[in-house]
Design an enzyme around this catalytic site. Structure first.
Site, short mmCIF file in Angstrom:
data_model
loop_
_atom_site.label_atom_id
_atom_site.label_comp_id
_atom_site.label_asym_id
_atom_site.label_seq_id
_atom_site.Cartn_x
_atom_site.Cartn_y
_atom_site.Cartn_z
N LYS A 1 10.64 -1.61 1.11
CA LYS A 1 9.27 -1.10 1.17
C LYS A 1 8.27 -2.20 0.82
CE LYS A 1 10.87 3.56 0.33
NZ LYS A 1 11.33 4.52 -0.68
N GLN B 1 10.27 6.55 -6.58
CA GLN B 1 11.58 6.44 -5.93
C GLN B 1 12.55 7.46 -6.51
OE1 GLN B 1 12.44 4.31 -3.27
NE2 GLN B 1 14.21 5.66 -3.26
N ASP C 1 4.15 10.15 -0.08
CA ASP C 1 5.46 10.71 0.24
C ASP C 1 5.35 12.14 0.76
OD1 ASP C 1 7.76 9.21 0.26
OD2 ASP C 1 8.08 9.30 -1.90
#
Length: 303
Positions: A62, A106, A129
């Site tokens: 990422k 994460q 997200d």
């Protein structure tokens, strides 16, 4: 732009890697324009707790993707034994930082940390997200538009759109009902005016239901569960699964397969995503796209 490769078999390959690459180029061009106009660039922050190798790999990929498109990259790596309060404090710092437009926590988090509490603490305006209850709830409401949609299901729809697949009026089946993929994918297909059925662990006749579908999104996490005879001839298949199966003939001793038996399905489907190289590259591309959208809202630019 279509990126569908014809093969010797009937099913054309939907090349997710190529489509994701095109999206990244488009994002990089927009970032260059923003920098020239405002002297600012989108910023993405990643919160990593612990030292899981797979999570560390995802975070590195990422950060690399951010660099490639010209984003500012922020992040913090916290020890495995960090308290929930420590994690929440770092989330708050990123919430309050105007240079950060998107925050990604994460997953999975260590077991002693309440995942729901941490994800809920991310500002819904920076929830790239797409996991915040406000964004999830808004996705389910007609006439309302969430600020962000979960990256993987958004990537699935983008693959269909960019491959020229008509969804309006079509029958679609989503296999799996997870919060991250299956459930939002079903909502997104409904927004495209498809008629949607969700197949899950309590569905007694999954093959019979899948066989009626013009479009199949498989996101169940079971290696090659969907066989060729499950599919209607000419169906379009999006395979979200990525599963390791033993294969002594390979250097690593295993190979990656999807939730769909590719060899069988590609004989029946009109289009199909490979594994790897299908949905996977789209997830990070959509994360970048969500972050770009957040930055543009912050700068007062209409998307």
């Amino acid at each position: 732009m279509r990126s569908v490769r014809a093969t010797e078999r009937r099913g054309a390959v939907i090349d997710g890697k190529s489509i994701a690459g095109q999206i990244r180029k488009e994002i990089a061009a927009e970032v260059a324009n923003l920098k020239e106009s405002f002297g600012k660039v989108p910023g993405l922050a990643v919160v990593l707790v612990g030292t899981r190798k797979d999570s560390e790999t995802y975070v590195r990929s990422k950060k690399k993707a951010c660099e490639e498109v010209g984003f500012a990259s922020f992040g913090v790596t916290l020890p495995e034994d960090s308290t929930q309060e420590d994690v929440l404090n770092h989330v708050k710092q990123f919430n309050d930082d105007p240079a950060v437009h998107g925050i990604l926590v994460q997953l999975p988090l260590p077991k002693h940390i309440n995942e729901e509490a941490v994800l809920g603490a991310v500002s819904y305006e920076k929830d790239v997200d797409g996991f915040h209850p406000i964004n999830v709830g808004t996705l389910c409401m007609q006439g309302r538009k969430p600020l962000f949609v979960s990256c993987t299901p958004r990537g699935c729809i983008e693959l269909l759109v960019r491959s020229g697949v008509q969804m309006k009026g079509k029958r679609a089946v989503v296999i799996g009902r997870s919060n991250i993929v299956g459930t939002p994918a079903a909502q997104l297909l409904q927004r495209q005016n498809a008629t949607v059925t969700v197949v899950h662990s309590a569905t007694p006749n999954p093959a019979e239901i899948v066989r009626e579908a013009d479009i199949v999104i498989a996101a169940v996490g079971k290696a090659e569960m969907v066989r060729g005879d499950w599919l209607k001839p000419g169906a379009v298949v999006i395979d979200v699964g990525i599963n390791a199966v033993d294969d002594p003939s390979t250097k690593k001793g295993y190979r990656l397969v999807g939730d769909v038996n590719y060899a069988e399905a590609s004989e029946v489907a009109s289009m199909i995503t490979p594994v790897p190289g299908g949905v996977g590259p789209m997830t990070i591309a959509m994360l970048l796209s969500n972050t770009l959208d957040a930055a543009k809202r912050s700068f007062g630019v209409e998307s």
